[in-house]
Motif scaffolding. Sequence first.
Motif, PDB file in Angstrom:
ATOM      1  N   ARG A   1       1.233   5.802 -15.131  1.00  0.00           N
ATOM      2  CA  ARG A   1       2.230   4.781 -14.749  1.00  0.00           C
ATOM      3  C   ARG A   1       1.494   3.480 -14.470  1.00  0.00           C
ATOM      4  O   ARG A   1       0.469   3.468 -13.767  1.00  0.00           O
ATOM      5  CB  ARG A   1       2.958   5.237 -13.493  1.00  0.00           C
ATOM      6  CG  ARG A   1       4.008   4.246 -13.034  1.00  0.00           C
ATOM      7  CD  ARG A   1       4.763   4.777 -11.828  1.00  0.00           C
ATOM      8  NE  ARG A   1       5.840   3.871 -11.508  1.00  0.00           N
ATOM      9  CZ  ARG A   1       6.155   3.512 -10.274  1.00  0.00           C
ATOM     10  NH1 ARG A   1       5.526   4.026  -9.253  1.00  0.00           N
ATOM     11  NH2 ARG A   1       7.147   2.672 -10.072  1.00  0.00           N
ATOM     12  N   ILE A   2       1.995   2.378 -14.998  1.00  0.00           N
ATOM     13  CA  ILE A   2       1.398   1.056 -14.753  1.00  0.00           C
ATOM     14  C   ILE A   2       1.820   0.570 -13.370  1.00  0.00           C
ATOM     15  O   ILE A   2       3.015   0.467 -13.081  1.00  0.00           O
ATOM     16  CB  ILE A   2       1.816   0.028 -15.824  1.00  0.00           C
ATOM     17  CG1 ILE A   2       1.373   0.476 -17.215  1.00  0.00           C
ATOM     18  CG2 ILE A   2       1.283  -1.370 -15.470  1.00  0.00           C
ATOM     19  CD1 ILE A   2      -0.124   0.564 -17.429  1.00  0.00           C
ATOM     20  N   VAL A   3       0.835   0.265 -12.515  1.00  0.00           N
ATOM     21  CA  VAL A   3       1.119  -0.204 -11.160  1.00  0.00           C
ATOM     22  C   VAL A   3       0.465  -1.547 -10.852  1.00  0.00           C
ATOM     23  O   VAL A   3       0.687  -2.098  -9.769  1.00  0.00           O
ATOM     24  CB  VAL A   3       0.677   0.830 -10.094  1.00  0.00           C
ATOM     25  CG1 VAL A   3       1.446   2.133 -10.251  1.00  0.00           C
ATOM     26  CG2 VAL A   3      -0.821   1.067 -10.130  1.00  0.00           C
ATOM     27  N   ASP A   4      -0.350  -2.067 -11.769  1.00  0.00           N
ATOM     28  CA  ASP A   4      -1.087  -3.288 -11.454  1.00  0.00           C
ATOM     29  C   ASP A   4      -1.453  -4.045 -12.725  1.00  0.00           C
ATOM     30  O   ASP A   4      -1.258  -3.558 -13.834  1.00  0.00           O
ATOM     31  CB  ASP A   4      -2.356  -2.938 -10.665  1.00  0.00           C
ATOM     32  CG  ASP A   4      -2.764  -4.022  -9.671  1.00  0.00           C
ATOM     33  OD1 ASP A   4      -2.296  -5.181  -9.808  1.00  0.00           O
ATOM     34  OD2 ASP A   4      -3.542  -3.713  -8.757  1.00  0.00           O
ATOM     35  N   TYR A   5      -1.963  -5.236 -12.523  1.00  0.00           N
ATOM     36  CA  TYR A   5      -2.428  -6.110 -13.598  1.00  0.00           C
ATOM     37  C   TYR A   5      -3.954  -6.110 -13.557  1.00  0.00           C
ATOM     38  O   TYR A   5      -4.552  -6.403 -12.515  1.00  0.00           O
ATOM     39  CB  TYR A   5      -1.859  -7.508 -13.394  1.00  0.00           C
ATOM     40  CG  TYR A   5      -2.248  -8.538 -14.424  1.00  0.00           C
ATOM     41  CD1 TYR A   5      -2.325  -8.229 -15.770  1.00  0.00           C
ATOM     42  CD2 TYR A   5      -2.494  -9.847 -14.040  1.00  0.00           C
ATOM     43  CE1 TYR A   5      -2.652  -9.185 -16.707  1.00  0.00           C
ATOM     44  CE2 TYR A   5      -2.815 -10.822 -14.975  1.00  0.00           C
ATOM     45  CZ  TYR A   5      -2.896 -10.486 -16.301  1.00  0.00           C
ATOM     46  OH  TYR A   5      -3.212 -11.435 -17.234  1.00  0.00           O
ATOM     47  N   ALA A   6      -4.588  -5.801 -14.668  1.00  0.00           N
ATOM     48  CA  ALA A   6      -6.044  -5.626 -14.709  1.00  0.00           C
ATOM     49  C   ALA A   6      -6.823  -6.857 -14.265  1.00  0.00           C
ATOM     50  O   ALA A   6      -7.909  -6.736 -13.707  1.00  0.00           O
ATOM     51  CB  ALA A   6      -6.478  -5.212 -16.111  1.00  0.00           C
ATOM     52  N   LEU A   7      -6.281  -8.041 -14.468  1.00  0.00           N
ATOM     53  CA  LEU A   7      -7.019  -9.255 -14.096  1.00  0.00           C
ATOM     54  C   LEU A   7      -6.903  -9.594 -12.619  1.00  0.00           C
ATOM     55  O   LEU A   7      -7.532 -10.542 -12.153  1.00  0.00           O
ATOM     56  CB  LEU A   7      -6.541 -10.435 -14.947  1.00  0.00           C
ATOM     57  CG  LEU A   7      -6.784 -10.299 -16.451  1.00  0.00           C
ATOM     58  CD1 LEU A   7      -6.311 -11.546 -17.173  1.00  0.00           C
ATOM     59  CD2 LEU A   7      -8.235 -10.012 -16.751  1.00  0.00           C
ATOM     60  N   GLN A   8      -6.097  -8.838 -11.868  1.00  0.00           N
ATOM     61  CA  GLN A   8      -5.925  -9.122 -10.440  1.00  0.00           C
ATOM     62  C   GLN A   8      -6.166  -7.891  -9.572  1.00  0.00           C
ATOM     63  O   GLN A   8      -5.597  -7.772  -8.489  1.00  0.00           O
ATOM     64  CB  GLN A   8      -4.522  -9.681 -10.191  1.00  0.00           C
ATOM     65  CG  GLN A   8      -4.302 -11.004 -10.886  1.00  0.00           C
ATOM     66  CD  GLN A   8      -2.900 -11.552 -10.693  1.00  0.00           C
ATOM     67  OE1 GLN A   8      -2.019 -10.897 -10.168  1.00  0.00           O
ATOM     68  NE2 GLN A   8      -2.703 -12.786 -11.141  1.00  0.00           N
ATOM     69  N   LEU A   9      -7.026  -6.990 -10.018  1.00  0.00           N
ATOM     70  CA  LEU A   9      -7.311  -5.775  -9.260  1.00  0.00           C
ATOM     71  C   LEU A   9      -8.084  -6.085  -7.983  1.00  0.00           C
ATOM     72  O   LEU A   9      -8.889  -7.009  -7.941  1.00  0.00           O
ATOM     73  CB  LEU A   9      -8.135  -4.801 -10.111  1.00  0.00           C
ATOM     74  CG  LEU A   9      -7.411  -4.161 -11.278  1.00  0.00           C
ATOM     75  CD1 LEU A   9      -8.388  -3.370 -12.134  1.00  0.00           C
ATOM     76  CD2 LEU A   9      -6.304  -3.254 -10.773  1.00  0.00           C
ATOM     77  N   GLU A  10      -7.831  -5.292  -6.950  1.00  0.00           N
ATOM     78  CA  GLU A  10      -8.581  -5.419  -5.697  1.00  0.00           C
ATOM     79  C   GLU A  10     -10.020  -4.937  -5.861  1.00  0.00           C
ATOM     80  O   GLU A  10     -10.910  -5.413  -5.197  1.00  0.00           O
ATOM     81  CB  GLU A  10      -7.892  -4.619  -4.582  1.00  0.00           C
ATOM     82  CG  GLU A  10      -6.639  -5.274  -4.064  1.00  0.00           C
ATOM     83  CD  GLU A  10      -6.898  -6.627  -3.418  1.00  0.00           C
ATOM     84  OE1 GLU A  10      -7.768  -6.719  -2.530  1.00  0.00           O
ATOM     85  OE2 GLU A  10      -6.234  -7.597  -3.808  1.00  0.00           O
TER      86      GLU A  10
END
Length: 143
Positions: free
Chosen positions: A99-108
């Motif tokens: 499941r997509i939960v985030d954007y790869a360029l803004q990961l913590e």
Amino acid sequence: MLIRIRQALQWLSFLLFISQLICNTSFADVGTAARYGPPFLPTTCYGNDPTQFPSSNLFAAAGDGIWDNGASCGRQYLVRCISASEPGTCEPEQTIQIRIVDYALQLESTPSVSGTTIVLSETAFGTIANSTATLINVEFQQV
């Protein structure tokens, strides 16, 4: 004459049937995948909501190619490893649903490689490939 035409049509039908069996048509896309670990919160899609993560921990962050201006949030994909630079990296015949939960360029946290199609959680990555790998080639299809 009519018998020859019927035989020719039967032969043609048989050849078409065999060609469909041999030529496996795939509706999946091919891309690259990296892995990432904690911290996972907050995410671009759902902020600090801990219920966004599936209990299986099979989730991912979308790269630019599938991000779709945030429309990919919540989408689910079937993903399998198809190759890597190191032979034997992929777990053969292993497909997961993420499941997509985030954007790869803004990961913590920092992914193992940047600029990939998808960044899988460590659990998801380790299910389809050797967890020490940093980059794999994947086949993925939206469910």
